[in-house]
Design a protein around this motif. Structure first.
Motif, PDB file in Angstrom:
ATOM      1  N   ASN A 219      -2.702 -14.893   7.344  1.00 26.39           N
ATOM      2  CA  ASN A 219      -1.516 -15.111   6.517  1.00 26.39           C
ATOM      3  C   ASN A 219      -0.277 -14.799   7.351  1.00 26.39           C
ATOM      4  OD1 ASN A 219       0.565 -15.156   4.671  1.00 26.39           O
ATOM      5  ND2 ASN A 219      -0.559 -14.028   3.087  1.00 26.39           N
ATOM      6  N   LYS A 220       0.420 -15.855   7.750  1.00 31.64           N
ATOM      7  CA  LYS A 220       1.586 -15.678   8.622  1.00 31.64           C
ATOM      8  C   LYS A 220       2.752 -14.991   7.913  1.00 31.64           C
ATOM      9  CE  LYS A 220       0.466 -19.663  11.514  1.00 31.64           C
ATOM     10  NZ  LYS A 220       0.929 -20.970  12.090  1.00 31.64           N
ATOM     11  N   ASN A 221       2.659 -14.885   6.607  1.00 32.41           N
ATOM     12  CA  ASN A 221       3.742 -14.242   5.848  1.00 32.41           C
ATOM     13  C   ASN A 221       3.425 -12.780   5.502  1.00 32.41           C
ATOM     14  OD1 ASN A 221       5.311 -16.657   5.726  1.00 32.41           O
ATOM     15  ND2 ASN A 221       4.004 -17.380   4.057  1.00 32.41           N
ATOM     16  N   SER A 222       2.443 -12.212   6.206  1.00 33.44           N
ATOM     17  CA  SER A 222       2.041 -10.844   5.881  1.00 33.44           C
ATOM     18  C   SER A 222       2.369  -9.849   6.993  1.00 33.44           C
ATOM     19  CB  SER A 222       0.533 -10.803   5.573  1.00 33.44           C
ATOM     20  OG  SER A 222      -0.228 -11.143   6.730  1.00 33.44           O
ATOM     21  N   ASN A 223       3.405 -10.126   7.742  1.00 42.63           N
ATOM     22  CA  ASN A 223       3.815  -9.221   8.826  1.00 42.63           C
ATOM     23  C   ASN A 223       4.705  -8.100   8.276  1.00 42.63           C
ATOM     24  OD1 ASN A 223       3.262 -11.996  10.178  1.00 42.63           O
ATOM     25  ND2 ASN A 223       3.244 -10.539  11.887  1.00 42.63           N
ATOM     26  N   PHE A 224       4.175  -7.354   7.355  1.00 45.58           N
ATOM     27  CA  PHE A 224       4.935  -6.233   6.791  1.00 45.58           C
ATOM     28  C   PHE A 224       3.989  -5.344   5.992  1.00 45.58           C
ATOM     29  CE2 PHE A 224       4.732  -9.253   3.344  1.00 45.58           C
ATOM     30  CZ  PHE A 224       4.605  -8.478   2.204  1.00 45.58           C
ATOM     31  N   ARG A 225       4.472  -4.142   5.680  1.00 42.10           N
ATOM     32  CA  ARG A 225       3.786  -3.239   4.753  1.00 42.10           C
ATOM     33  C   ARG A 225       4.830  -2.714   3.772  1.00 42.10           C
ATOM     34  NH1 ARG A 225      -1.445  -1.729   6.313  1.00 42.10           N
ATOM     35  NH2 ARG A 225      -1.382  -0.242   4.583  1.00 42.10           N
ATOM     36  N   ASP A 226       4.396  -2.515   2.538  1.00 43.68           N
ATOM     37  CA  ASP A 226       5.261  -1.892   1.533  1.00 43.68           C
ATOM     38  C   ASP A 226       4.413  -0.966   0.654  1.00 43.68           C
ATOM     39  OD1 ASP A 226       3.865  -3.848   0.242  1.00 43.68           O
ATOM     40  OD2 ASP A 226       5.568  -4.606  -0.920  1.00 43.68           O
ATOM     41  N   ASP A 227       3.729  -0.036   1.301  1.00 43.11           N
ATOM     42  CA  ASP A 227       2.810   0.869   0.608  1.00 43.11           C
ATOM     43  C   ASP A 227       3.563   1.752  -0.387  1.00 43.11           C
ATOM     44  OD1 ASP A 227       0.262   0.400   2.291  1.00 43.11           O
ATOM     45  OD2 ASP A 227       1.798   0.848   3.797  1.00 43.11           O
ATOM     46  N   LEU A 228       2.884   2.030  -1.503  1.00 45.17           N
ATOM     47  CA  LEU A 228       3.440   2.892  -2.540  1.00 45.17           C
ATOM     48  C   LEU A 228       2.894   4.303  -2.346  1.00 45.17           C
ATOM     49  CD1 LEU A 228       5.112   2.969  -5.237  1.00 45.17           C
ATOM     50  CD2 LEU A 228       2.919   2.645  -6.416  1.00 45.17           C
ATOM     51  N   PHE A 229       3.797   5.290  -2.276  1.00 48.59           N
ATOM     52  CA  PHE A 229       3.415   6.679  -2.070  1.00 48.59           C
ATOM     53  C   PHE A 229       3.903   7.535  -3.229  1.00 48.59           C
ATOM     54  CE2 PHE A 229       4.110   4.855   2.171  1.00 48.59           C
ATOM     55  CZ  PHE A 229       2.863   5.093   2.754  1.00 48.59           C
ATOM     56  N   LEU A 230       3.010   8.394  -3.698  1.00 45.53           N
ATOM     57  CA  LEU A 230       3.390   9.390  -4.710  1.00 45.53           C
ATOM     58  C   LEU A 230       4.029  10.582  -3.997  1.00 45.53           C
ATOM     59  CD1 LEU A 230       3.338  10.554  -7.620  1.00 45.53           C
ATOM     60  CD2 LEU A 230       1.040  11.425  -7.107  1.00 45.53           C
ATOM     61  N   ALA A 231       5.286  10.896  -4.354  1.00 49.59           N
ATOM     62  CA  ALA A 231       6.007  11.993  -3.706  1.00 49.59           C
ATOM     63  C   ALA A 231       6.004  13.271  -4.554  1.00 49.59           C
ATOM     64  CB  ALA A 231       7.449  11.570  -3.424  1.00 49.59           C
ATOM     65  N   TRP A 232       5.979  13.114  -5.877  1.00 51.34           N
ATOM     66  CA  TRP A 232       6.092  14.282  -6.753  1.00 51.34           C
ATOM     67  C   TRP A 232       5.577  13.920  -8.140  1.00 51.34           C
ATOM     68  CZ3 TRP A 232       9.007  14.566 -11.285  1.00 51.34           C
ATOM     69  CH2 TRP A 232       9.155  15.848 -11.843  1.00 51.34           C
ATOM     70  N   THR A 233       4.924  14.870  -8.795  1.00 45.99           N
ATOM     71  CA  THR A 233       4.476  14.650 -10.164  1.00 45.99           C
ATOM     72  C   THR A 233       4.454  15.972 -10.916  1.00 45.99           C
ATOM     73  OG1 THR A 233       2.693  13.709 -11.530  1.00 45.99           O
ATOM     74  CG2 THR A 233       2.025  14.880  -9.558  1.00 45.99           C
ATOM     75  N   GLN A 234       4.751  15.924 -12.202  1.00 43.34           N
ATOM     76  CA  GLN A 234       4.741  17.126 -13.040  1.00 43.34           C
ATOM     77  C   GLN A 234       4.308  16.761 -14.456  1.00 43.34           C
ATOM     78  OE1 GLN A 234       7.751  20.095 -12.514  1.00 43.34           O
ATOM     79  NE2 GLN A 234       7.963  20.447 -14.688  1.00 43.34           N
ATOM     80  N   THR A 235       3.373  17.535 -14.974  1.00 45.07           N
ATOM     81  CA  THR A 235       2.875  17.329 -16.327  1.00 45.07           C
ATOM     82  C   THR A 235       3.460  18.416 -17.234  1.00 45.07           C
ATOM     83  OG1 THR A 235       0.826  16.325 -15.531  1.00 45.07           O
ATOM     84  CG2 THR A 235       0.828  17.189 -17.773  1.00 45.07           C
ATOM     85  N   TYR A 236       3.974  17.996 -18.374  1.00 45.52           N
ATOM     86  CA  TYR A 236       4.638  18.912 -19.303  1.00 45.52           C
ATOM     87  C   TYR A 236       3.742  19.176 -20.517  1.00 45.52           C
ATOM     88  CZ  TYR A 236       8.745  17.846 -16.510  1.00 45.52           C
ATOM     89  OH  TYR A 236       9.635  17.705 -15.467  1.00 45.52           O
TER      90      TYR A 236
END
Length: 236
Positions: A219-236
């Motif tokens: 796929n010539k249009n896949s020269n990139f990454r945009d990974d999703l990262f969890l930075a912080w979470t809190q349960t109330y």
């Protein structure tokens, strides 16, 4: 005359109440009882103090579950920094939800009505996009107010500036695969996303990172990454 005065003084003395006297045996018994009571108090005092230290002060509110995660190692090995960022917020499984950041309410449709309930198989996060562009680092904390599915109201202030205080773009692209444009490795503006899901608030980040290689072979249009990262979470 003098005899009359003497008689009056004698009568007066006999009329006055006499102080009560305590037999010596009773007095000794009383003193022994008092000393025993004081000794019991001194013996009991350390146990009272230990009990107080063991129990400690009563908590003002239930403990919260919180997690602040670290970026991938590649983020430290190839540090890319941002001075502006994009932002979006999403609410799920709430009865009401409001997220205000940079003087903008990002969840108007969920302010007074139940939010979307994704299914267990719905990869809804793949549709996320930080579409509010060009926010200068950093506005005041995001103000989050919502009602979870159990009817409990919640409020939180999420300090984006603290979570990303080093202004690093999170990524996991090795330097060998990082595209160079004149001055070295490049990336788009950092995307920051805030999610409210029932009783939990979380902050994610994703950024467009150009790569030398195709991430999807062929796929010539896949020269990139945009990974999703969890930075912080809190349960109330």
């Amino acid at each position: 005359m003098q005899r009359n005065r003497f008689l009056l003084r004698s009568v007066a003395r006999r009329a006055m109440p006499r102080a009560a006297t305590v037999p010596e045996e009773s007095a000794m018994h009383l003193r022994t009882h008092v000393r025993g009571f004081r000794r019991q108090r001194l013996i009991a005092l350390p146990f009272v103090l230990l009990a107080a230290l063991a129990t400690g002060p009563m908590p003002a509110m239930p403990a919260l579950s919180q997690e602040h995660l670290a970026p991938p190692p590649q983020t430290i090995e190839v540090p890319l920094r941002f001075v502006r960022h994009n932002f979006s917020a999403y609410c799920y499984n709430t009865l009401k939800c409001s997220v205000v950041y940079d003087n903008n309410d990002f969840t108007r449709l969920d302010n007074d009505s139940p939010s979307f309930k994704p299914s267990a198989t719905d990869n809804y996060k793949s549709r996320w996009d930080a579409s509010y562009l060009g926010i200068r680092n950093f506005p005041p904390p995001a103000k989050v107010k919502w009602t979870s599915l159990d009817g409990q109201p919640h409020e939180a202030q999420v300090d984006i500036s603290h979570l990303f205080r080093e202004q690093l773009i999170w990524h996991k692209v090795p330097k060998s695969d990082m595209a160079d444009f004149f001055e070295g490795p490049v990336a788009g503006e950092a995307g920051i996303l805030l999610e409210v899901n029932d009783r939990t608030a979380s902050v994610y980040t994703k950024t467009f990172i150009p790569t030398r290689s195709e991430q999807i072979p062929g796929n010539k249009n896949s020269n990139f990454r945009d990974d999703l990262f969890l930075a912080w979470t809190q349960t109330y």
